[in-house]
Structure formats: C-alpha cells, structure tokens
Design an enzyme around this catalytic site. Structure first.
Site, mmCIF file in Angstrom:
data_model
loop_
_atom_site.group_PDB
_atom_site.id
_atom_site.type_symbol
_atom_site.label_atom_id
_atom_site.label_comp_id
_atom_site.label_asym_id
_atom_site.label_seq_id
_atom_site.Cartn_x
_atom_site.Cartn_y
_atom_site.Cartn_z
ATOM 1 C CB CYS A 7 -0.918 0.014 1.220
ATOM 2 S SG CYS A 7 -0.049 -0.186 2.768
ATOM 3 N N GLY A 35 -1.251 0.565 -4.717
ATOM 4 C CA GLY A 35 -2.384 -0.230 -4.256
ATOM 5 C C GLY A 35 -3.647 0.147 -4.983
ATOM 6 C CG ASN A 110 3.968 0.786 2.605
ATOM 7 O OD1 ASN A 110 4.921 1.410 2.180
ATOM 8 N ND2 ASN A 110 3.592 -0.355 2.067
ATOM 9 N N GLY A 111 3.484 -2.047 4.587
ATOM 10 C CA GLY A 111 4.474 -3.052 4.939
ATOM 11 C C GLY A 111 3.817 -4.337 5.402
ATOM 12 C CB CYS A 248 11.970 -3.416 -0.290
ATOM 13 S SG CYS A 248 11.391 -4.528 -1.588
ATOM 14 C CE1 TYR A 254 5.444 -3.708 -11.472
ATOM 15 C CE2 TYR A 254 5.056 -4.116 -9.141
ATOM 16 C CZ TYR A 254 4.565 -4.004 -10.433
ATOM 17 O OH TYR A 254 3.238 -4.176 -10.687
ATOM 18 C CB SER A 295 7.797 -1.264 -13.768
ATOM 19 O OG SER A 295 7.295 -2.540 -14.102
ATOM 20 C CG ASP A 356 8.544 -5.514 -13.390
ATOM 21 O OD1 ASP A 356 8.272 -6.378 -12.548
ATOM 22 O OD2 ASP A 356 7.694 -5.044 -14.173
ATOM 23 C CB CYS A 441 15.724 -6.250 2.141
ATOM 24 S SG CYS A 441 15.015 -7.916 2.368
ATOM 25 C CB CYS A 444 12.247 -11.864 -2.844
ATOM 26 S SG CYS A 444 12.819 -10.332 -3.588
#
Length: 470
Positions: A7, A35, A110-111, A248, A254, A295, A356, A441, A444
């Site tokens: 979000c 979002g 957000n998160g 992140c 993206y 993106s 992306d 980070c 992923c």
C-alpha cells in the site's frame, strides 16, 4: 500472477483548517500505483474523526460529492491498499479508526509484520477481538494497549515498536497529533515535506509530495518517529541504528514511481542503470528494444542507450481499466485487454523485450504471444531483476515457492516455456548499483532474511475450510 506491494500512506498536518480530504485525494492519486484494491481518508475536525473508505480505485471511491461532504480539518491520514496480509474486503480497508479509553486514533500502514501471526495469537489469547484479517489492526491493538499506561501517544508507539518485527512505515493520527514512523530496517519508504502555506505532508513516496505542491524535506530515517503538533515538529530516534538499514530493492526495480526519490536515490536513474547493466551482461544482436509498460520502460531506455540499439514503443497499455471493469475469466484475455502490440513497429523485427520480473511466467508468455502474433521475428527477453527464488515476509506478494517459476525450471527451460529465443536476468551481484549502496534487502532473490522467518505464513488463516480447523 503479478508482483504487488501492500500500500501507500499519505497524511497532513496544518496549523489552520484546510480542505484536508481534497489534499489527501490528490496525494492518494499519486500513490495509486502502490495499491488498487481499496482506499480511505480520515479527516480530524477538532478531535472528531470523519472517515470514508471502500474497495476500488481512488477515483471510484471518492466522488466530488463525497469529498465535499468532508469538513475542513487540521489533520488527515489516508491510505491506498493492495493487501498481502488479509483478504480483499471492506473490513480490511484503511485507515483503521480505534476508539479507546484515552481517546481515538487512526492508523495507516505500509508493509508487513513478519511476527504478525504470533502477535495476533497472543492478543487473542488475552481476550482481544479482531474485526479484520489485516496486520494493521494488530499494530493498532498493541499501540492502544501501550497507551493505557504511556504518558503520550508517541511514547505508546515507541513502546509498541519494541514488539513489532518486519516492515512498517505508518502514519498515526490522534486528536491532537499526527505521527509517522518507519521500522528500524527501513524496508518501506516514507518521506515528508512542506507546502508554501505551511502544511506538513507525509507520504510513502516523494511523487505524492509534488502532487500536492509540497517541497521535499527528507526521508524519515529507519527507526525514527516524527511528531507533528501545535508545539512544532519533534523527532524521536531511540529506535534508530538498532539494525542495519534494509530498504526493499524492489522499490527501485518496480514498486515506486519513476519520478520518486527514495533515500536519496532517483528511481528513474536506478532503472536506467539497470538497463545499462543488462546491456553489458547480456548483449544481444537485435533491431530494437522495447519495454513492458510501465515499469520496464526505463530499463529499456537504459539498455538502448548503452547498446546503441534503437528504443521503440512496441507495446501499448490500456490505462483506463479500473476495478469496476468486468474482468474476463481467461487470464490470456485479461492480458490482451491490458496490452496490445504496435504491429508496424515489431513486424519482422528482432526484439529485445525488457520487463521488471517473471513470477509464474503466465503473463510473460502471453505478452510474448502478442508480439509473435504481431509478426516479431525474434524475441529476446531480459529481466531487470534477478530470479525470484524465496518468499517475502515484508510486504511483497510472494508467500511461497510454489508459484515461482524460477524455483522449478532453469533459465533455458523458462525461455522455452514462455516462448522466447533467449532469456537473461539482472545479475544479483550488481543490485548495489541500483540502490546506490549495500543497504538493501534482497531476500526474495537470495534467501538472506534480516529477521527471523515466521513459523506461520498463511496470509489469512480464516480463509481455511472448516475441515482444516481442529
């Protein structure tokens, strides 16, 4: 399957009453890319909270009449959502408004908390009753519980942060104060600025500041708490420096809008550089470079500049599909409606196609088919991110390895599955060039998690069938 982020948050503080809902509307419009599931605005009119929120895009939820129904106020908090933790329903729309013993509070978040399930279980066992499946309500509960003994709302938030793990950039509004905070890792962005007439603005991205005429001041630092009140602006930093910073990396690849600046790094510049890196690491002989809107466009331009291969607009995106559009059941039809090829550009051409990410491969395969049907001779796909190999617990909508195509197939096999002549990914060793530092980070991609991996990762445990519940 596409990648989604949870979000965007937006809030304001003014010394005099203003058309707060209208300002939030334009701020949320600028954050709509973060979002598209639901949105909401809460305006503070001398301690009275006036709220409106619903499922849909900003333009669908807030009509002119709805905005005019809001009173003027000195503070407001607003939110646009794509849910990761919690199902898509009206109960999970934010901001969440809480009435409690010490007053009232509105929270926009957000998160994603990596310990949300454990915290919620603990609260439920102590008698707490939840009305949503979102971890934002867990945050609100913990802050409210701390407020019963804390001397101020900001102290309650500070104490609550000792229990929260994972990603949270949030805006909190009490009757007298607007407060924002960013988790000690700084997973998700948060910044603030000020308009010429003295209105403080807090937002997920700097593009939202520009949208309402505010001048960017700085990013909220990881772990920092900012308090806006009639006493002025106060910064609390007791949580700063507790952990290494870990923004992140996918914000640069993206999530964020290209015209945003996150932690001093231009998103547009990062993506242009991503394309240049791909040109160096994956040189291809081709006639033109095209990007997948939106993106993939910046990286495609970067590849073109670095390689000397012309950049063209080969795919057109329909920008007018809102939530109320009747979505076809066939996923391929959905891609056809959203994207179309410019046949005059791609026919009989050797194409470098830049996107992306590849998650499940279904959408990528359909985009390739659209280009093939338009007459493309060769298609060489390059991705401005490394392969997704691990779940994310901090707000990106990747909760298991099951749907990640890179976990099950080699690069050559994926190329055959999606129908391209060749496939290449962004080298994971070059990610620091996108962020401009090592403070990011990338769990992923590499499985190196900054926090403890949660034992329970079910997005919404109330979606289980009755037969699954003991």
């Amino acid at each position: 399957m596409s990648i989604h982020e949870e979000c965007g948050v937006f809030g304001l503080f003014s010394e005099k009453p203003v058309n707060a809902a209208e300002i939030c509307y334009f701020g949320l419009f600028a954050l709509q890319h973060r979002g598209q599931e639901s949105c909401g605005i809460v305006v503070n009119e001398d301690g009275l909270f006036v709220s409106h929120k619903d499922l849909g895009l900003v333009s669908e939820v807030f009509s002119k009449e709805t905005l005019l129904s809001f009173p003027k106020g000195k503070m407001a908090v607003s939110h646009t959502r794509y849910g990761t933790t919690g199902a898509a329903n009206r109960n999970n729309c934010q901001p969440i408004v809480v009435n409690h013993q010490k007053g009232r509070m509105a929270v926009a978040h957000n998160g994603n908390l990596s310990n949300a399930a454990a915290l919620r279980t603990s609260l439920e066992l102590s008698g707490a009753i939840f009305h949503t499946s979102s971890d934002t309500e867990t945050i609100a509960y913990i802050i409210t519980k701390e407020r019963l003994t804390a001397p101020s709302i900001e102290e309650a938030l500070s104490r609550a942060m000792n229990r929260l793990e994972g990603a949270f950039s949030l805006i909190l509004m009490s009757p007298q104060k607007l407060i924002c905070a960013r988790d000690p890792y700084g997973f998700r962005p948060l910044c603030f600025g000020k308009t010429d007439d003295g209105i403080y603005i807090v937002a997920s991205e700097s593009c939202a500041l520009k949208a309402v005429g505010a001048h960017y001041i700085r990013d909220v630092e990881p772990g920092e708490i900012l308090i806006f009140s009639k006493k002025g602006l106060l910064s609390r930093r007791e949580h700063c420096g507790q952990t290494p910073k870990r923004i992140c990396i996918f914000e640069y690849i993206y999530f964020a809008r290209p015209d945003s600046v996150i932690d001093g790094r231009s998103v547009h510049t990062a993506r242009i550089h991503a394309g240049a890196v791909l040109a160096k690491t994956h040189p291809v002989t081709a006639d033109l470079v095209i990007g997948v809107p939106d993106s993939g466009l910046d990286a495609a331009i970067g590849y073109s500049r670095a390689s000397g291969i012309p950049y063209e607009i080969g795919l057109i995106k329909n920008k007018y599909i809102g939530r109320t559009f009747i979505s076809p059941q066939d996923r391929q039809d959905q891609v056809n409606i959203k994207l179309s090829a410019v046949e005059e550009v791609v026919r009989d051409k050797r194409i470098i196609l830049i996107d992306d990410s590849i998650v499940r491969g279904t959408t990528s395969g359909r985009i390739v088919s659209i280009l093939r049907e338009a007459g493309a001779k060769e298609i060489h796909m390059l991705v401005s991110a490394p392969p997704f190999l691990y779940p994310c617990y901090y707000g990106t909508d990747i909760d298991s390895k099951e749907d990640l195509i890179a976990c099950h197939y080699s690069v050559d096999e994926i190329a055959k599955i999606i129908g391209v002549d060749s496939l290449g990914y962004f080298p994971i060793g070059c990610l620091s060039e996108l962020a401009g530092s090592q403070d990011f980070c990338s769990s992923c991609f590499d499985g190196s998690y900054p926090t403890e991996i949660p034992k329970e990762n079910r997005k919404n445990r109330y979606e289980r069938r009755l037969s699954e519940i003991e």
